[in-house]
Motif scaffolding. Structure first.
Motif, PDB file in Angstrom:
ATOM      1  N   GLU A 108       0.800  -1.349  -0.011  1.00  0.00           N
ATOM      2  CA  GLU A 108      -0.052  -0.033   0.030  1.00  0.00           C
ATOM      3  C   GLU A 108       0.891   1.322   0.271  1.00  0.00           C
ATOM      4  O   GLU A 108       0.530   2.162  -0.865  1.00  0.00           O
ATOM      5  N   LEU A 109       2.200   1.207   0.731  1.00  0.00           N
ATOM      6  CA  LEU A 109       2.636   2.288   0.833  1.00  0.00           C
ATOM      7  C   LEU A 109       3.693   2.635  -0.564  1.00  0.00           C
ATOM      8  O   LEU A 109       3.620   3.697  -0.769  1.00  0.00           O
ATOM      9  N   GLY A 110       3.911   1.485  -1.175  1.00  0.00           N
ATOM     10  CA  GLY A 110       4.450   1.728  -2.627  1.00  0.00           C
ATOM     11  C   GLY A 110       3.416   2.330  -3.640  1.00  0.00           C
ATOM     12  O   GLY A 110       3.916   3.180  -4.316  1.00  0.00           O
ATOM     13  N   ALA A 111       2.071   1.969  -3.511  1.00  0.00           N
ATOM     14  CA  ALA A 111       1.198   2.387  -4.433  1.00  0.00           C
ATOM     15  C   ALA A 111       0.797   3.882  -3.956  1.00  0.00           C
ATOM     16  O   ALA A 111       0.686   4.693  -4.758  1.00  0.00           O
ATOM     17  N   GLN A 112       0.954   4.026  -2.814  1.00  0.00           N
ATOM     18  CA  GLN A 112       0.898   5.526  -2.179  1.00  0.00           C
ATOM     19  C   GLN A 112       1.899   6.464  -2.867  1.00  0.00           C
ATOM     20  O   GLN A 112       1.875   7.584  -3.181  1.00  0.00           O
ATOM     21  N   TYR A 113       3.168   5.859  -2.988  1.00  0.00           N
ATOM     22  CA  TYR A 113       4.317   6.359  -3.494  1.00  0.00           C
ATOM     23  C   TYR A 113       4.355   6.774  -4.885  1.00  0.00           C
ATOM     24  O   TYR A 113       4.517   7.919  -5.423  1.00  0.00           O
ATOM     25  N   GLU A 114       3.760   5.798  -5.824  1.00  0.00           N
ATOM     26  CA  GLU A 114       3.538   6.149  -7.067  1.00  0.00           C
ATOM     27  C   GLU A 114       2.546   7.120  -7.226  1.00  0.00           C
ATOM     28  O   GLU A 114       2.493   7.767  -8.248  1.00  0.00           O
ATOM     29  N   LYS A 115       1.446   7.134  -6.676  1.00  0.00           N
ATOM     30  CA  LYS A 115       0.361   8.085  -6.718  1.00  0.00           C
ATOM     31  C   LYS A 115       1.027   9.510  -6.620  1.00  0.00           C
ATOM     32  O   LYS A 115       0.566  10.516  -7.280  1.00  0.00           O
TER      33      LYS A 115
END
Length: 319
Positions: A61-68
């Motif tokens: 989830e943190l990786g997804a937030q980072y990409e966003k």
């Protein structure tokens, strides 16, 4: 530590000439307490595995937030570049109109100030997003490192238990097929020795072949000091009718487990704190007691080897 206390308690009881009813009941209570504590430790280990899975999910989830956030930063950069290009166009227009009209100059000056203010706002927003993105990158790297360390520890523990199983199988290969089996499941190593290898009927004195097998096992355990060793005695469901010093199958299974502990402790390299002796009586059968073959399988000693989880627990607490 709990296993050490139980081992000392059992050895203390066995050193007496007979087992009183009160001591026996106390022993039953202590063993029940230890079972609950052992179950609690197993639940904690399961909770650790669930926590590891949750951390992996949080990392994703943190990786997804980072990409966003990165995409938002890129969008802000695009808007900023477009605004800068617009500003340059207006500046050129301002320079051209400055020669022709003071009114036009004033209007362009106002637009220029507004555009500059917008650019400053966009620059501040872009800087904030950059700071946020940097923080997310640091958090992502830190969590990723801890998850990698945790996975490495778990893999190392599994590899160690598999290597331990191979070492024990090699050390005891001369006894396999004679009532002894070795297997690894759920991250633990189980050594099962049927009574026909260890004891005469109704006795807790270990025979010559059984003593050799336990001695061989002790040599492997002496080289693995970070392994907890639980020795469980089991019987079939036939009522005990032997020595008057024994009150029943519970008592007999406990004495047999303690006899194995005493042989292991003849190896001075084995830490007594790693050993626990327990009697299970007839209440944990592996086969039906309706046949002689099933009864023979149920009359056994099980040695259960469990890795200590101190490092994994500490790392989970740090995540």
């Amino acid at each position: 530590m709990i296993k050490k206390i139980v081992c000392i308690a059992f050895i203390g009881v066995l050193m007496t000439s007979c087992v009183t009813s009160k001591v026996y009941k106390d022993l039953e209570g202590k063993y029940a307490s230890l079972k609950r504590q052992n179950r609690k430790m197993q639940d904690e280990f399961s909770a650790m595995e669930k926590s590891s899975k949750a951390d992996k999910k949080a990392l994703e989830e943190l990786g997804a937030q980072y990409e966003k956030t990165k995409a938002q930063r890129d969008e802000l950069q695009t808007n900023y570049d477009a605004a800068m290009a617009n500003y340059e166009n207006l500046k050129r227009s301002y320079d051209a109109l400055e020669k022709n009209s003071s009114a036009s100059i004033a209007a362009n000056s106002k637009k220029n100030r507004e555009l500059l203010a917008q650019l400053e706002d966009k620059e501040r927003a872009l800087a904030e997003e950059r700071n946020r993105l940097d923080k997310l990158e640091r958090d992502l790297a830190s969590r990723s490192q801890r998850v990698d360390e945790l996975e490495g520890l778990i893999a190392a523990k599994d590899a160690k238990m598999q290597a331990l199983k191979r070492a024990i199988s090699k050390a005891l290969r001369n006894f396999e097929g004679k009532g002894l089996t070795v297997e690894e499941r759920n991250g633990k190593v189980y050594i099962s020795m049927e009574n026909k290898l260890l004891f005469e009927s109704g006795s807790w004195a270990v025979g010559v072949q059984g003593r050799k097998a336990v001695k061989q096992l002790g040599k492997v355990l002496a080289n693995n000091t970070d392994i907890a060793v639980l020795i469980e005695g089991h019987t079939d469901d036939d009522p005990y009718a032997g020595n008057a010093q024994i009150s029943g199958n519970w008592d007999l299974s406990t004495k047999r487990a303690t006899a194995i502990v005493n042989i292991l402790l003849e190896n001075q390299k084995i830490d007594p704190q790693n050993l626990t002796a327990a009697g299970r009586g007839e209440f944990a059968p592996v086969a039906s007691n309706d046949t002689n073959e099933g009864k023979s399988k149920n009359r056994r000693i099980e040695v259960i080897l469990t890795p200590k989880l101190d490092e994994i627990s500490k790392l989970l607490n740090d995540i």
